[in-house]
Design an enzyme around this catalytic site. Structure first.
Site, PDB file in Angstrom:
ATOM      1  CE  LYS A  95      -4.001  -1.967   2.408  1.00  0.00           C
ATOM      2  NZ  LYS A  95      -4.774  -1.943   3.672  1.00  0.00           N
ATOM      3  CB  SER A  96       3.999   2.102   1.792  1.00  0.00           C
ATOM      4  OG  SER A  96       4.800   1.013   1.356  1.00  0.00           O
TER       5      SER A  96
END
Length: 280
Positions: free
Chosen positions: A238-239
């Site tokens: 997600k980062s």
């Protein structure tokens, strides 16, 4: 009975790496006539978005998976507070006001979970006017429980090494519990017998095993699977906005991709173009 779980945080869309993890956990439970649970880990403040939790359910159904949903983390805050108070009263937690920038300025060494906190606030009086977290005093904790171990279904029996992660945060400055405390308590309450997750969380398991010993919780087995990597050799995350760069499940679903067929391809290791598996 085998009980597994998939426990995403609704702070970003799911990607193919999440799908791979969910399929593995689902299939391990189904193979033994067990239960596959969905738990929404929604205590990440304003980053937790209810609409993403609903999208997760749509993603799993699109993949052809079936599950039982258990209460979300936001309904379990009292249990986190009780456990944290227990540890604090036993002298196993200490307050910490250090910011990430302050920790980086101390040039701490890099460990399994990133920067390892050098214990600056341990035994010190902290400023009550600053936001405060509670950290686990790992040395005191190990002195209380002694050596602990855990069983990994791939690597075998592992002697826990929580020192590698340092004095991890147990109660965050901005949340009622850290990932370490919440997930350990949740897995116990939900009766998880096999924790299925990525190899990147292998080091965190030593911390969770220590917390289980401290809090008298049941001990599951672990299965750490390999990670899906993108064309740059970086893990889907997600980062890195992997859920929005062509690898997102919602993206693929809206594009008309066949969900069950994709799940079967993941089972076979037949990954989409540009995706490789870093073995566990």
């Amino acid at each position: 009975m085998t009980v597994t779980r998939f426990a995403p945080s609704p702070n970003g869309p799911l990607h193919l790496g999440h799908a791979y993890s969910a399929v593995i956990a689902h299939d391990r439970a189904m193979e033994w006539g067990g239960r596959f649970l969905l738990r929404i880990e929604d205590i990440d403040g304003t980053r937790s978005r209810p609409e993403l939790a609903e999208a997760f359910r749509e993603d799993l159904a699109w993949l052809g998976l079936t599950w039982e949903e258990v209460p979300a983390q936001s309904t379990r805050l009292a249990s986190y507070d009780t456990a944290a108070r227990n540890l604090l009263e036993r002298g196993l937690l200490y307050p910490c006001t250090c910011t990430r920038a302050e920790i980086e300025a101390l040039e701490p060494h890099l460990g399994s979970e990133g920067l390892v906190y050098p214990g600056t606030c341990r035994g010190q009086t902290t400023d009550p006017g600053r936001p405060t977290a509670l950290r686990l005093d790992v040395e005191r904790a190990l002195a209380e429980v002694g050596e602990v171990w855990w069983d990994d279904e791939i690597a075998g029996r592992i002697v826990a090494d929580p020192r590698e992660a340092g004095d991890v945060v147990i109660v965050r400055k901005d949340a009622p519990a850290s990932y370490h405390l919440a997930v350990t308590l949740d897995d116990a309450v939900d009766g998880i017998t096999v924790v299925t997750r990525g190899q990147d969380l292998f080091p965190a398991t030593s911390v969770h095993r220590l917390l289980q010993a401290l809090l008298g919780l049941p001990v599951p087995r672990w299965y750490h699977h390999g990670l899906l990597m993108d064309e740059d050799g970086k893990k889907l995350a997600k980062s890195r906005r992997s859920g929005e760069r062509g690898y997102g499940l919602a993206e693929l679903r809206r594009a008309g991709e066949d969900g069950p067929a994709l799940a079967d391809r993941l089972r076979r290791g037949d990954f989409p173009a540009g995706i490789t598996l870093a073995s566990a």
